[in-house]
Design an enzyme around this catalytic site. Sequence first.
Site, short mmCIF file in Angstrom:
data_model
loop_
_atom_site.label_atom_id
_atom_site.label_comp_id
_atom_site.label_asym_id
_atom_site.label_seq_id
_atom_site.Cartn_x
_atom_site.Cartn_y
_atom_site.Cartn_z
N GLU A 33 60.22 41.30 77.19
CA GLU A 33 61.14 41.84 76.21
C GLU A 33 62.32 42.44 76.95
O GLU A 33 62.16 43.02 78.03
CB GLU A 33 60.48 42.94 75.36
CG GLU A 33 59.37 42.46 74.47
CD GLU A 33 58.79 43.60 73.65
OE1 GLU A 33 59.13 43.72 72.47
OE2 GLU A 33 58.00 44.38 74.22
N GLU A 39 48.27 42.21 71.31
CA GLU A 39 49.60 41.64 71.55
C GLU A 39 49.88 41.68 73.04
O GLU A 39 49.65 42.70 73.70
CB GLU A 39 50.65 42.46 70.79
CG GLU A 39 52.09 42.02 71.06
CD GLU A 39 53.10 42.87 70.27
OE1 GLU A 39 52.76 43.34 69.17
OE2 GLU A 39 54.23 43.09 70.79
#
Length: 428
Positions: free
Chosen positions: A181, A176
């Site tokens: 974020e 990932e």
Amino acid sequence: MPSARSSRRPLFTAVTALAVAAAALGLGATAPTGAAPPAERAAVLQPAAEAAAVTFSDDFDGAAGLPADGARWQIETGDNVSNHERQYYTAGNRNAALDGQGHLVITARKENPGNYQCWYGRCEYTSARLNTAGKFTTRYGHVEARMKVPRGQGMWPAFWMLGNDLGQVGWPDSGEIDVMENVGFEPSTVHGTLHGPGYSGSGGIGAGYTLPGGQAFADAFHTFAVDWSPGKITWSVDGTVYQTRTPADLGGRTWVFDKPFFLILNLAVGGYWPGDPDGSTAFPQQLVVDHVRVTTADSPTTGGPITGIAGKCVDVAAANSANGTPVQLYDCNGTGAQKWTVGADGTIRALGKCLDVTSAGTADGTPIQLWDCNGSGAQQWTANAARDIVNLGSGTCLDATGNSSANGTRLQIWTCGGGANQKWTVTR
């Protein structure tokens, strides 16, 4: 870096591989080119002079209220118990729609019009999550999104990528790459993180970037990006680099980032890391996306011929750049249909498209065509000192059908056998 996060896996239980839509053109039976063992596949094709070539772009142009382009994005639905998030991701355009001004707006609402059920009972919030699995993947390149994030406790917007082999190996072995974020309790900070086997969740490898002067990311649009090459990923905000990661950062753990990944956009509500919304959180909240773009190293205006049996050139039939156009042998003529560039991502390109194995086939005799570049194994090639050009997706060689050098001879893949119809010279 996230302090208490678990899996960010898709809500789907499996991810479909990108399938080429056009049907393969029929070919007669072809004799094998020889019984010799496959040649050693050592040297990766080296890139020509590099310039940016766009492989994926969405500017979200369209009338207000339309959903995201279904040719580029699919919408995930359901809840996410893995992170104890509070939202239900809905289908359609209620929580993800164009605004008519060149943006995709992902909206989180405190509502439950469909009586949706979540892991904790009746869902309290709705939102949206989109990905490009089965539609677009990339291996390497510059991956960016220009966005304005929401604000408030419990908000968790993200732009990230998952390995396209997720359905086969699971998370975190798939890998990932979190491009960006943000959690609402840190309005001035975003995070970029890698997750993989032995370094996932709260053990992910990453860093944060904080705006100067107390600015909040929700106040304006910002561009979040990674520059990704073999064994190296670099993160930036508005062009300012804030971290670079290589296998040396993993302490001997496995680097799983040299393969195709797909893109994800989502706005989560609550969860282990951001915490749940509280009385200070206003709804609705919006993640506004101005564009998503992927570029890769290529030289679209230069290039040279690839010659094979009898000195004939690898040629795009009729110089047609449409998806599915046959790739063939033809007398060398110096046209753009015979000028091939080798990208840093392992692709071979002409006329702005990629050399592609039809329908990602692996069987002997599968024809070669021109197709939009998509990062799949069907478009990844290596070369060796024996002058074989080997397709990584199938482990077979680029081959002139029937050992023929006639104009119009279709190219295909075939088990590497060492014949003259599998020997190629790449001119740079």
